[in-house]
Design a protein around this motif. Structure first.
Motif, short mmCIF file in Angstrom:
data_model
loop_
_atom_site.label_atom_id
_atom_site.label_comp_id
_atom_site.label_asym_id
_atom_site.label_seq_id
_atom_site.Cartn_x
_atom_site.Cartn_y
_atom_site.Cartn_z
N ILE A 219 1.01 -1.68 0.22
CA ILE A 219 0.20 0.14 0.04
C ILE A 219 0.80 1.70 0.29
CG2 ILE A 219 -1.71 1.16 0.90
CD1 ILE A 219 -2.24 -1.63 0.20
N TYR A 220 0.58 2.21 -0.53
CA TYR A 220 1.00 3.58 -0.92
C TYR A 220 0.14 4.95 -0.78
CZ TYR A 220 2.55 7.43 -3.65
OH TYR A 220 3.34 8.95 -4.23
N PRO A 221 0.20 5.32 0.58
CA PRO A 221 -0.49 7.15 0.48
C PRO A 221 -1.13 7.34 -0.93
CG PRO A 221 0.81 6.03 2.14
CD PRO A 221 1.27 5.99 1.45
N GLY A 222 -0.49 7.40 -1.39
CA GLY A 222 0.14 8.62 -3.10
C GLY A 222 -0.52 10.04 -2.71
N LYS A 223 -0.60 10.67 -3.53
CA LYS A 223 -0.03 11.94 -3.67
C LYS A 223 -1.00 13.09 -3.25
CE LYS A 223 4.40 12.03 -6.83
NZ LYS A 223 4.70 12.61 -7.84
N ASP A 224 -1.71 13.74 -2.53
CA ASP A 224 -2.37 14.90 -2.21
C ASP A 224 -2.55 14.84 -3.23
OD1 ASP A 224 -2.88 16.89 0.36
OD2 ASP A 224 -2.73 17.91 -2.05
N VAL B 152 -2.79 2.10 15.01
CA VAL B 152 -4.51 1.82 14.59
C VAL B 152 -4.29 0.01 14.66
CG1 VAL B 152 -4.76 1.43 12.08
CG2 VAL B 152 -4.36 3.48 13.27
N SER B 153 -2.87 -0.23 14.29
CA SER B 153 -2.59 -2.11 14.53
C SER B 153 -3.58 -2.23 16.37
CB SER B 153 -1.30 -2.08 14.24
OG SER B 153 -0.62 -2.09 15.19
N SER B 154 -2.54 -1.42 16.96
CA SER B 154 -3.35 -2.06 17.91
C SER B 154 -5.04 -2.13 18.37
CB SER B 154 -2.67 -1.36 19.14
OG SER B 154 -3.29 -1.52 20.43
N SER C 70 -2.06 6.90 9.37
CA SER C 70 -3.44 6.65 10.15
C SER C 70 -3.90 5.96 8.79
CB SER C 70 -3.92 6.90 11.45
OG SER C 70 -2.68 7.03 11.38
N LEU C 71 -5.17 6.52 8.34
CA LEU C 71 -6.15 6.78 7.74
C LEU C 71 -6.40 5.30 6.56
CD1 LEU C 71 -7.44 9.79 6.54
CD2 LEU C 71 -9.04 9.10 8.09
N VAL C 72 -4.59 5.48 5.48
CA VAL C 72 -4.74 3.88 4.99
C VAL C 72 -4.37 2.45 5.13
CG1 VAL C 72 -2.32 4.69 4.24
CG2 VAL C 72 -4.16 3.70 2.26
N THR C 73 -3.61 2.95 6.52
CA THR C 73 -4.13 1.69 7.08
C THR C 73 -5.20 1.19 8.02
OG1 THR C 73 -1.29 2.29 7.75
CG2 THR C 73 -2.72 0.99 9.03
N TYR C 74 -5.63 1.91 8.79
CA TYR C 74 -7.39 1.28 9.02
C TYR C 74 -8.21 1.31 7.69
CZ TYR C 74 -11.91 1.76 10.64
OH TYR C 74 -13.14 1.19 10.78
N ALA C 75 -8.31 1.80 6.95
CA ALA C 75 -8.39 1.64 5.10
C ALA C 75 -8.93 -0.16 5.03
CB ALA C 75 -9.13 2.35 4.47
#
Length: 259
Positions: free
Chosen positions: A69-74, A201-203, A88-93
């Motif tokens: 996964i790569y969060p990408g560009k703004d 997030v992982s916890s 955090s957002l991309v990890t949760y999703a």
């Protein structure tokens, strides 16, 4: 053994390990993707909401089904989405969508010379905390620090001869005097801009997490942090990718308790 479902998914002796690998730079994602190619490793977007810049690569490495996964560009500024919020957002999703058994955060970090860090060192993180969430009230102060431990991987450390250290996280590339005080109190060898948030997030999601960080610059050196970071980024990404590939190779065929 059949291939398992998941992020970095894998069948380890009958146990489904789906490792999910998060990177924060486009070049880092591409380097990791190339090093992990086995059968196929193709880009796909179907698991994320429409309109988000997040990128998911999926493919196989031996018995592992891997999601990178790569969060990408703004979308507004066109630069890499770094920092605790997008990570955090991309990890949760991603955890919600892919149900991984193992989460791996691979990224760059600043290192302290005084603590023995060297440029291009690749380190495994044992403990994580924040240094810029200062809440000087008894009780909430501990929440602000957000201390957490990564998943224990003693066999991995021994086999790959990895250095182990503590990590401190903040959302700024520079280091204010207050930040430095907190970082030293955290006994951190390296600093980054997402690790402790992803540990949270992982916890929260009950997913074991390991953190692999490569030192791109010193935070207590003679050069400016932005200058040294930019100068060393590409070579740091290559060093990180090589270790990540070795970690994935080690994980293949094992269950979590064997890591």
């Amino acid at each position: 053994m059949g291939r398992a479902r998941g992020m970095l998914k894998g069948g380890f002796k009958g146990v489904r390990i789906t490792p999910f690998l998060l990177t924060k730079f486009e070049a880092q994602a591409e380097t990791s993707r190339q090093m992990l190619i086995d059968d196929s490793f193709d880009i796909c977007f179907s698991r994320f909401p429409l309109g988000v810049p997040w990128i998911r690569y999926h493919g196989y490495f031996k018995d592992l089904s891997i999601n990178l996964i790569y969060p990408g560009k703004d979308r507004d500024l066109g630069i890499n989405s770094v920092g605790t919020v997008p990570a955090s957002l991309v990890t949760y999703a991603s955890i919600q969508a892919l149900k991984p058994d193992l989460f791996i955060n691979a990224g760059t970090a600043g290192g302290f010379k005084v603590k023995g860090a060297c440029i291009f060192d690749v380190l495994l993180v044992s403990d994580l905390a924040f240094h810029d969430r200062r809440i000087p009230i008894p009780g909430p102060d501990k929440y602000g620090l957000g201390r957490r431990k990564s998943f224990s991987t003693q066999n991995l450390v021994k086999e790959l001869k990895l250095k182990v250290c503590k990590l401190s996280t903040g959302d700024s590339l520079d280091m204010s005097p207050q930040d430095e005080t907190c970082i030293l109190a955290n006994d951190a060898t390296i600093v980054d801009m997402e690790g402790a948030a992803l540990a949270y997030v992982s916890s929260l999601m009950r997913v074991p997490a390991i953190f692999i960080k490569a030192v791109s610059n010193f935070v207590d050196g003679e050069k400016s942090i932005p200058e040294e970071f930019s100068e060393n980024l590409q070579a740091t990404v290559v060093a990180l990718g090589e270790v990540v590939a070795n970690v994935i190779e080690f994980i293949n065929g094992k269950c979590l308790s064997e890591l």
